[in-house]
Design a protein around this motif. Structure first.
Motif, mmCIF file in Angstrom:
data_model
loop_
_atom_site.group_PDB
_atom_site.id
_atom_site.type_symbol
_atom_site.label_atom_id
_atom_site.label_comp_id
_atom_site.label_asym_id
_atom_site.label_seq_id
_atom_site.Cartn_x
_atom_site.Cartn_y
_atom_site.Cartn_z
ATOM 1 N N MET A 2 -51.084 16.665 -23.036
ATOM 2 C CA MET A 2 -52.304 17.434 -22.920
ATOM 3 C C MET A 2 -51.962 18.902 -23.131
ATOM 4 O O MET A 2 -50.970 19.399 -22.616
ATOM 5 C CB MET A 2 -52.910 17.217 -21.528
ATOM 6 N N LYS A 3 -52.783 19.595 -23.874
ATOM 7 C CA LYS A 3 -52.579 21.011 -24.135
ATOM 8 C C LYS A 3 -53.079 21.842 -22.959
ATOM 9 O O LYS A 3 -54.039 21.482 -22.291
ATOM 10 C CB LYS A 3 -53.335 21.457 -25.381
ATOM 11 N N THR A 4 -52.435 22.965 -22.759
ATOM 12 C CA THR A 4 -52.900 23.946 -21.792
ATOM 13 C C THR A 4 -53.607 25.036 -22.573
ATOM 14 O O THR A 4 -53.066 25.572 -23.532
ATOM 15 C CB THR A 4 -51.722 24.540 -21.008
ATOM 16 N N VAL A 5 -54.833 25.350 -22.169
ATOM 17 C CA VAL A 5 -55.653 26.318 -22.882
ATOM 18 C C VAL A 5 -56.032 27.438 -21.926
ATOM 19 O O VAL A 5 -56.413 27.189 -20.781
ATOM 20 C CB VAL A 5 -56.934 25.644 -23.429
#
Length: 63
Positions: free
Chosen positions: A1-4
């Motif tokens: 999962m990407k951190t935004v």
């Protein structure tokens, strides 16, 4: 999962948090839901076309 990371005016974040608190109090969302979880859910709804808002005002292009 990407951190935004996003940047938003403080008053907008305060209004958003107030709305989340209100929805928690009314039982519309889980009392343990975090801001990130709520934003992720809204992003999913928007990308799937299930958003209640038909407004295109949120769409911006870079100049």
């Amino acid at each position: 999962m990407k951190t935004v990371s996003i940047y938003a005016p403080e008053d907008l974040v305060d209004d958003f948090d107030d709305k989340v608190w209100q929805m928690k109090a009314e039982g519309e969302i889980d009392r343990d839901a975090s801001r990130s979880e709520v934003l992720r859910h809204l992003m999913e709804e928007w990308t799937e076309g299930n958003s209640k808002s038909d407004s295109k005002a949120a769409m911006m292009t870079a100049d």
